[in-house]
Design a protein around this motif. Structure first.
Motif, mmCIF file in Angstrom:
data_model
loop_
_atom_site.group_PDB
_atom_site.id
_atom_site.type_symbol
_atom_site.label_atom_id
_atom_site.label_comp_id
_atom_site.label_asym_id
_atom_site.label_seq_id
_atom_site.Cartn_x
_atom_site.Cartn_y
_atom_site.Cartn_z
ATOM 1 N N SER A 26 35.472 36.825 4.338
ATOM 2 C CA SER A 26 35.579 37.117 5.765
ATOM 3 C C SER A 26 34.766 36.095 6.545
ATOM 4 N N PRO A 27 34.940 36.025 7.864
ATOM 5 C CA PRO A 27 34.172 35.073 8.665
ATOM 6 C C PRO A 27 32.658 35.290 8.601
ATOM 7 N N VAL A 28 32.243 36.496 8.184
ATOM 8 C CA VAL A 28 30.802 36.771 8.133
ATOM 9 C C VAL A 28 30.274 36.793 6.707
ATOM 10 N N GLY A 29 31.095 36.393 5.748
ATOM 11 C CA GLY A 29 30.659 36.362 4.354
ATOM 12 C C GLY A 29 31.508 37.270 3.482
ATOM 13 N N GLU A 30 31.227 37.287 2.198
ATOM 14 C CA GLU A 30 32.005 38.087 1.247
ATOM 15 C C GLU A 30 31.767 39.574 1.478
#
Length: 280
Positions: free
Chosen positions: A218-222
């Protein structure tokens, strides 16, 4: 052959089919339904026509879904016993409100309401954030959640453990259809299997029996998620009996924090999208 005999014969075929699907003997079915093995045998062969109450008891004993219970009653020559109310019907207003509250309470964790074919009925905003970037055509009604997850233009390119998680989705659909068949399943399964990689071979004994997490970029990390399914255990309406609430829950604190950053400001779950069951 008279109409009545034809109805008996059809009823017997349906009964045998469900009994075979449940893998129980005539004796076990008779015990569950409060009758005799001889009576079950006569019903399956068309030599005996059961009363309406007995048909209902047989359906309950076989754990047949409500929609198919109605079909069983029709096969026996009786009117359906279970109503099917459109999801947007005012009579289901209290149920819709309850489901919306449940989805809102899951914020910032994604949650959807699906029907028995995994078609989307409603979703919360956190789910919309999760599928941001998916091909818009996959989000046109009717939206199939399994297809959104596994399609190459859906979430599949972002699923880090696609080889194992895709088969979890496919196997769940296949097992559900084997237990409670519904139209279109074979076509959907054939389509999904074209998208997924080969079935992985696992030799780690510690893996057996554990839930398969969804590992998603995701754009904010896994994100590491576990999915849960909830249904109405005492529903007497076909529509409600076929609804499922699927929630994606964080497997660790990092994922919980990232979902909070990813999801938009909390709003109540929405009413059905156009094309969803019960929608105009």
């Amino acid at each position: 052959m008279t109409t009545e005999t034809g109805q008996r014969t059809e009823l017997g075929e349906v009964l045998r089919g469900w009994r075979a699907r449940r893998r129980i003997s005539q004796l076990e079915l008779a015990t569950r339904a409060g009758t005799t093995q001889r009576h079950v045998s006569f019903m399956e062969s068309g030599r005996s026509r059961p009363g309406r109450a007995m048909v209902v008891r047989l359906a309950e004993a076989l754990e047949i879904p409500l929609r198919e219970r109605n079909a069983l009653l029709l096969a026996a020559g009786y009117a359906p016993a279970y109503k099917e109310t459109r999801f947007e019907d005012p009579r289901l207003g209290a149920v819709r409100a309850a489901l919306e509250r449940i989805m809102a309470a899951h914020h910032p964790y994604p949650a959807v309401i699906i029907d028995r074919g995994a078609d989307l009925v409603a979703a919360n905003d956190a789910f919309d954030a999760l599928v941001a970037g998916v091909d818009a055509r996959l989000l046109e009604a009717p939206v199939n959640i399994a297809r959104v997850l596994l399609h190459p233009r859906g979430l599949a390119p972002r699923i880090q453990n696609l080889d194992e998680w895709a088969w979890h989705v496919v196997d769940s659909l296949r097992d559900g259809a084997a237990r409670n068949p519904y139209p279109g399943t074979s076509e959907l399964l054939a389509e999904l299997q074209r998208y997924v990689p080969g079935r992985p071979r696992r030799t780690d004994p510690d893996y057996l029996g554990l839930a398969v997490p969804l590992r998603l970029t995701s754009p904010v990390g896994e994100l590491r998620l576990l999915s849960t399914l909830t249904h109405f255990g005492t529903a007497v309406d076909v529509t409600l009996a076929e609804l499922r609430l699927e929630a994606f829950l964080p497997l660790d604190e990092e994922t919980a924090d990232r979902l909070s950053a990813l999801a938009p400001r909390e709003r109540p779950g929405r009413s059905p999208r156009p094309g969803a069951p019960g929608a105009d």
